[in-house]
Design a protein around this motif. Sequence first.
Motif, PDB file in Angstrom:
ATOM      1  N   LEU A  82       5.439 -10.359   8.975  1.00 53.55           N
ATOM      2  CA  LEU A  82       5.482  -9.706   7.658  1.00 53.55           C
ATOM      3  C   LEU A  82       5.066  -8.251   7.869  1.00 53.55           C
ATOM      4  N   ASP A  83       6.035  -7.344   7.718  1.00 53.72           N
ATOM      5  CA  ASP A  83       5.755  -5.931   7.998  1.00 53.72           C
ATOM      6  C   ASP A  83       5.342  -5.139   6.771  1.00 53.72           C
ATOM      7  N   ALA A  84       5.998  -5.414   5.626  1.00 56.72           N
ATOM      8  CA  ALA A  84       5.735  -4.620   4.421  1.00 56.72           C
ATOM      9  C   ALA A  84       5.609  -5.553   3.222  1.00 56.72           C
ATOM     10  N   ALA A  85       4.515  -5.397   2.475  1.00 58.51           N
ATOM     11  CA  ALA A  85       4.340  -6.222   1.272  1.00 58.51           C
ATOM     12  C   ALA A  85       4.191  -5.304   0.072  1.00 58.51           C
ATOM     13  N   LEU A  86       4.834  -5.672  -1.023  1.00 57.45           N
ATOM     14  CA  LEU A  86       4.642  -4.979  -2.306  1.00 57.45           C
ATOM     15  C   LEU A  86       4.113  -6.006  -3.306  1.00 57.45           C
ATOM     16  N   ASN A  87       2.844  -5.820  -3.713  1.00 56.31           N
ATOM     17  CA  ASN A  87       2.212  -6.731  -4.665  1.00 56.31           C
ATOM     18  C   ASN A  87       2.417  -6.155  -6.060  1.00 56.31           C
ATOM     19  N   MET A 121      -3.082  -9.910  -1.086  1.00 55.79           N
ATOM     20  CA  MET A 121      -3.598  -9.079   0.001  1.00 55.79           C
ATOM     21  C   MET A 121      -4.303  -9.911   1.062  1.00 55.79           C
ATOM     22  N   ARG A 122      -5.105 -10.882   0.638  1.00 57.09           N
ATOM     23  CA  ARG A 122      -5.894 -11.662   1.610  1.00 57.09           C
ATOM     24  C   ARG A 122      -4.999 -12.323   2.647  1.00 57.09           C
ATOM     25  N   TYR A 123      -3.929 -12.981   2.164  1.00 55.67           N
ATOM     26  CA  TYR A 123      -3.086 -13.723   3.108  1.00 55.67           C
ATOM     27  C   TYR A 123      -2.147 -12.793   3.858  1.00 55.67           C
ATOM     28  N   GLU A 124      -1.680 -11.736   3.188  1.00 56.19           N
ATOM     29  CA  GLU A 124      -0.837 -10.759   3.890  1.00 56.19           C
ATOM     30  C   GLU A 124      -1.631 -10.101   5.014  1.00 56.19           C
ATOM     31  N   ILE A 125      -2.859  -9.707   4.724  1.00 59.62           N
ATOM     32  CA  ILE A 125      -3.694  -9.037   5.737  1.00 59.62           C
ATOM     33  C   ILE A 125      -3.952  -9.986   6.914  1.00 59.62           C
ATOM     34  N   ARG A 126      -4.233 -11.248   6.635  1.00 55.64           N
ATOM     35  CA  ARG A 126      -4.485 -12.187   7.736  1.00 55.64           C
ATOM     36  C   ARG A 126      -3.270 -12.276   8.661  1.00 55.64           C
ATOM     37  N   ILE A 136       0.906  -2.375   3.144  1.00 57.29           N
ATOM     38  CA  ILE A 136       0.835  -3.034   1.837  1.00 57.29           C
ATOM     39  C   ILE A 136       0.855  -1.943   0.768  1.00 57.29           C
ATOM     40  N   VAL A 137       1.637  -2.176  -0.288  1.00 56.02           N
ATOM     41  CA  VAL A 137       1.583  -1.325  -1.488  1.00 56.02           C
ATOM     42  C   VAL A 137       1.254  -2.232  -2.672  1.00 56.02           C
ATOM     43  N   ASN A 138       0.259  -1.839  -3.445  1.00 54.71           N
ATOM     44  CA  ASN A 138      -0.122  -2.581  -4.642  1.00 54.71           C
ATOM     45  C   ASN A 138       0.335  -1.806  -5.868  1.00 54.71           C
ATOM     46  N   THR A 139       0.912  -2.506  -6.850  1.00 47.81           N
ATOM     47  CA  THR A 139       1.373  -1.801  -8.045  1.00 47.81           C
ATOM     48  C   THR A 139       0.230  -1.675  -9.042  1.00 47.81           C
ATOM     49  N   SER A 140      -0.248  -0.440  -9.194  1.00 48.82           N
ATOM     50  CA  SER A 140      -1.194  -0.130 -10.256  1.00 48.82           C
ATOM     51  C   SER A 140      -0.363   0.456 -11.403  1.00 48.82           C
ATOM     52  N   SER A 141      -0.744   1.600 -11.925  1.00 50.95           N
ATOM     53  CA  SER A 141      -0.057   2.203 -13.080  1.00 50.95           C
ATOM     54  C   SER A 141      -0.638   3.595 -13.296  1.00 50.95           C
ATOM     55  N   GLN A 142       0.081   4.422 -14.077  1.00 47.91           N
ATOM     56  CA  GLN A 142      -0.576   5.661 -14.523  1.00 47.91           C
ATOM     57  C   GLN A 142      -1.807   5.274 -15.334  1.00 47.91           C
ATOM     58  N   GLY A 143      -1.759   4.065 -15.920  1.00 51.95           N
ATOM     59  CA  GLY A 143      -2.918   3.518 -16.627  1.00 51.95           C
ATOM     60  C   GLY A 143      -4.036   3.099 -15.683  1.00 51.95           C
ATOM     61  N   GLY A 144      -3.819   3.222 -14.371  1.00 51.61           N
ATOM     62  CA  GLY A 144      -4.892   2.979 -13.401  1.00 51.61           C
ATOM     63  C   GLY A 144      -5.802   4.181 -13.251  1.00 51.61           C
ATOM     64  N   VAL A 145      -5.363   5.329 -13.802  1.00 52.81           N
ATOM     65  CA  VAL A 145      -6.192   6.541 -13.714  1.00 52.81           C
ATOM     66  C   VAL A 145      -6.443   7.165 -15.087  1.00 52.81           C
ATOM     67  N   THR A 146      -5.894   6.541 -16.145  1.00 52.69           N
ATOM     68  CA  THR A 146      -6.120   7.039 -17.518  1.00 52.69           C
ATOM     69  C   THR A 146      -6.423   5.833 -18.411  1.00 52.69           C
TER      70      THR A 146
END
Length: 250
Positions: A82-87, A121-126, A136-146
């Motif tokens: 598994l090379d690239a994960a998008l959560n 993330m836990r299982y992808e990282i393992r 790994i890229v995790n989907t936050s939001s502009q609402g993650g900073v406002t």
Amino acid sequence: MTTNSEKVALVTGSATGIGLACAQAFAKAGYITVLTDIDDPKEQARELVSAGYKALSRRCDVSDTRAVEETVDWVAATLGRLDAALNNAGIQTPQRPMAEITDDEFDRTVAVDLKGVWNCMRYEIRQMLRQGGGTIVNTSSQGGVTGFPGQAAYIACKHAVIGLTRTAALDYASRNIRINAICPGVIRTPMAEELMRRNPLLEKELVRDIPAGRLGSPEEIANAVLWLSSPQASFIDGHALLVDGGFSIH
Ligand code: NAD
């Protein structure tokens, strides 16, 4: 099993919206792409295969720890790596002032939008530790900073995803695993359409605050995710990348 040149990408919540656009972008960039969602997105994977790309699908509820573990194990057993994960999987809380959001609504939002990212993330990282690296890229939001009125539980989770991203990035930077967050602005997807359907004035109000003067497209998020996952972004780690048409400049 894959050959060494074939990279494997996993995208959660990829039946529609941003997740689907990102899965399509990974597949078109040559990744063997695994699409997962709360219902098996097999049609979406089949369309990619019919177009000549490599894609598989599987049902996975990200709030179910065991299901996530089984999915990552299945990816490793089937494709070897598994090379690239998008959560990316996420849900909105019903729009209401904070004190009116019920415990059940809060708990379900946290279970999907925060614990879901944690689980993945836990299982992808393992797996990435076993094979010597990954992104790994995790989907936050502009609402993650406002802040955003009426969305306290959702916004709290999106802030937390950035904290989780930064801390995990520190934990694994020396092990060749890069972990970043993407922070979409308002993107025209079923999730955004549903918000605008409930409040017909919302689109006009939102666009007024976006310097670019329009909503974003899922493909514009996919371009950024693909880049963050690529060797072109090899020195970018623990970053929360805003892709919001300038909204957060204010
Ligand atoms: P969407 O509703 O169109 O798609 C979300 C996908 O996640 C759906 O396919 C849904 O079935 C899936 N999903 C929901 N719960 C799940 C679960 N428990 N397990 C697995 N899959 C599940 O939403 P979208 O707009 O494409 O949003 C994707 C991500 O981007 C979300 O994390 C969202 O919070 C974030 N985001 C969206 C916007 C926007 O304007 N659309 C803005 C900022 C952040």
